[in-house]
Design a protein around this motif. Structure first.
Motif, mmCIF file in Angstrom:
data_model
loop_
_atom_site.group_PDB
_atom_site.id
_atom_site.type_symbol
_atom_site.label_atom_id
_atom_site.label_comp_id
_atom_site.label_asym_id
_atom_site.label_seq_id
_atom_site.Cartn_x
_atom_site.Cartn_y
_atom_site.Cartn_z
ATOM 1 N N LEU A 225 40.985 41.477 31.558
ATOM 2 C CA LEU A 225 39.842 40.630 31.202
ATOM 3 C C LEU A 225 38.919 40.419 32.403
ATOM 4 N N ILE A 226 39.522 40.207 33.568
ATOM 5 C CA ILE A 226 38.718 40.040 34.780
ATOM 6 C C ILE A 226 37.965 41.328 35.094
ATOM 7 N N ALA A 227 38.637 42.460 34.952
ATOM 8 C CA ALA A 227 37.993 43.739 35.228
ATOM 9 C C ALA A 227 36.799 43.978 34.302
ATOM 10 N N ALA A 228 36.936 43.606 33.029
ATOM 11 C CA ALA A 228 35.838 43.782 32.074
ATOM 12 C C ALA A 228 34.615 42.964 32.479
ATOM 13 N N VAL A 229 34.846 41.727 32.878
ATOM 14 C CA VAL A 229 33.734 40.870 33.300
ATOM 15 C C VAL A 229 33.133 41.370 34.610
ATOM 16 N N MET A 230 33.982 41.784 35.550
ATOM 17 C CA MET A 230 33.482 42.257 36.837
ATOM 18 C C MET A 230 32.650 43.528 36.687
ATOM 19 N N GLY A 231 33.049 44.417 35.796
ATOM 20 C CA GLY A 231 32.255 45.615 35.547
ATOM 21 C C GLY A 231 30.878 45.276 35.004
ATOM 22 N N HIS A 232 30.810 44.206 34.224
ATOM 23 C CA HIS A 232 29.537 43.732 33.671
ATOM 24 C C HIS A 232 28.688 43.062 34.746
ATOM 25 N N LEU A 233 29.332 42.316 35.648
ATOM 26 C CA LEU A 233 28.603 41.590 36.689
ATOM 27 C C LEU A 233 28.179 42.493 37.836
ATOM 28 N N ARG A 234 28.930 43.572 38.062
ATOM 29 C CA ARG A 234 28.644 44.474 39.190
ATOM 30 C C ARG A 234 28.459 45.905 38.697
ATOM 31 N N PRO A 235 27.297 46.226 38.152
ATOM 32 C CA PRO A 235 27.048 47.576 37.623
ATOM 33 C C PRO A 235 27.359 48.713 38.592
ATOM 34 N N PRO A 236 27.085 48.568 39.899
ATOM 35 C CA PRO A 236 27.419 49.681 40.809
ATOM 36 C C PRO A 236 28.920 49.973 40.867
ATOM 37 N N GLU A 237 29.746 48.988 40.496
ATOM 38 C CA GLU A 237 31.199 49.174 40.536
ATOM 39 C C GLU A 237 31.791 49.367 39.139
ATOM 40 N N LEU A 238 30.940 49.733 38.199
ATOM 41 C CA LEU A 238 31.371 49.826 36.801
ATOM 42 C C LEU A 238 32.561 50.761 36.625
ATOM 43 N N ASP A 239 32.514 51.933 37.244
ATOM 44 C CA ASP A 239 33.598 52.906 37.059
ATOM 45 C C ASP A 239 34.928 52.368 37.571
ATOM 46 N N GLN A 240 34.900 51.708 38.722
ATOM 47 C CA GLN A 240 36.122 51.162 39.311
ATOM 48 C C GLN A 240 36.750 50.115 38.401
#
Length: 354
Positions: A225-240
């Motif tokens: 769940l945290i990873a899903a939100v972080m990918g949304h908040l940090r587009p440059p790190e989406l793949d990670q």
């Protein structure tokens, strides 16, 4: 032939198999240990230790978590009556963690855990390091703690002292448990950036201890769940972040294969968050949120049900469905309050309903 020691051997082997992902085989050995337990108890086989291994490290992968609590309480009572201090401590620790995951009423669960803690304090037992974070989280959700609800500091423990003591004692398992609960609190109270900074550390430590019954802390779902939100908040790190979230989906898929009761609602919630926040797929998200809400309610995971309602409200708000968003927020607040998580219910009201 078989003897009293065979009971421990079968239980331990079942634990190892489950840690390797061979749940079916591990479960069979766990059941075999229980079947042999009565046969060899007259030889002094220790029921509490066998119960602790089988019910909290093996059966939790297959059987409904709620169904394990009566057996564990029975084992705890026997341990107290027979003077088995180690067995009572182990069961108390594990029962506390299961209560955190599936208790029907938070206040009653906290009172039960306080009883275990008092017993551990009396004997100055190491299990206290693992149980106090569980109790402190319960108390935080109920309203205890300082201004920051994501810190495990309050009535029964101080987060910084606990982490320092665990590090000084080279107790990696205690560090994992503390940080796993911190992750959960950070997510629940919206500190996503801080949670994202802690995720990689928790993942790294978990890999060092694969044979550990971590499902009772919901680590996999909250990392996802945290990873899903972080990918949304940090587009440059989406793949990670997408890779981390999808790894957690694979883990929950494996767990759901053996116990849809315990895991399928968690899987659907994570799929919903990934669908919307990482892929922009509103149709899939809507379906998965609805299934997560239904399954959590059906399978009596009251806190998870409230969380699914809350996340559905966030989704509706972000997609312009203001009326639906408010409706789900009100339902989430009510569900948290009914469960006993007053502080979390207040947070929902202040964030979405004021």
């Amino acid at each position: 032939g078989l003897c009293g020691d065979s009971v421990y051997a079968f239980a331990a082997y079942g634990l190892i198999l489950c840690g390797m992902g061979r749940i079916d085989e591990g479960y069979r050995f766990g059941r075999l240990a229980l079947d042999l337990l009565e046969r060899f108890r007259y030889l002094g086989v220790d029921l509490p230790h066998v119960y602790a291994i089988v019910y909290t490290c093996i059966s939790c992968n297959v059987d409904p978590l709620q169904s394990l609590l009566p057996e564990l309480r029975h084992g705890y009572d026997i341990a107290l009556r027979s003077g088995c201090i180690e067995g009572s401590m182990t069961i108390g620790r594990r029962t506390s963690s299961i209560l955190l995951a599936c208790a029907d009423d938070l206040k009653s669960a906290a009172e039960e855990v306080k009883g275990y803690v008092l017993h551990m304090e009396k004997h100055n037992h190491i299990t206290l390091k693992f149980t106090l974070p569980v109790l402190q989280m319960m108390l935080i959700l109920m309203g205890d703690g300082g201004e920051d609800p994501t810190r495990l500091t309050g009535e029964v423990m101080d987060q910084d002292n606990a982490l320092e003591e665990a590090a000084a004692g080279d107790c990696a398992l205690a560090i994992i448990d503390i940080n796993a609960i911190r992750l959960k609190l950070m997510y629940l109270f919206g500190k996503y950036e801080e949670a994202g900074g802690l995720v990689t550390s928790v993942i790294s430590l978990k890999k060092q201890w694969p044979i550990r019954s971590d499902i009772i802390f919901d680590e996999d779902i909250y990392i996802g769940l945290i990873a899903a939100v972080m990918g949304h908040l940090r587009p440059p790190e989406l793949d990670q972040w997408t890779e981390i979230a999808e790894d957690m989906v694979k883990t929950l898929e494996r767990q759901s294969k053996y116990s849809q009761w315990n895991f399928l609602h968690k899987l659907r919630l994570l799929e919903a968050e990934i669908a919307y926040f990482l892929r922009g797929d509103k149709t899939t998200a809507t379906r998965c949120y609805a299934e997560a809400i239904e399954l959590a309610s059906k399978h009596k995971f009251k806190f998870d049900h409230a969380l699914a309602l809350e996340r559905m409200s966030v989704f509706c708000s972000e997609t312009g469905e203001a009326v639906l968003a408010r409706d789900y927020s009100e339902k989430a607040e009510t569900a948290y309050r009914d469960y006993g998580a007053t502080r979390k219910a207040d947070a929902v009201r202040n964030s979405y309903l004021m």
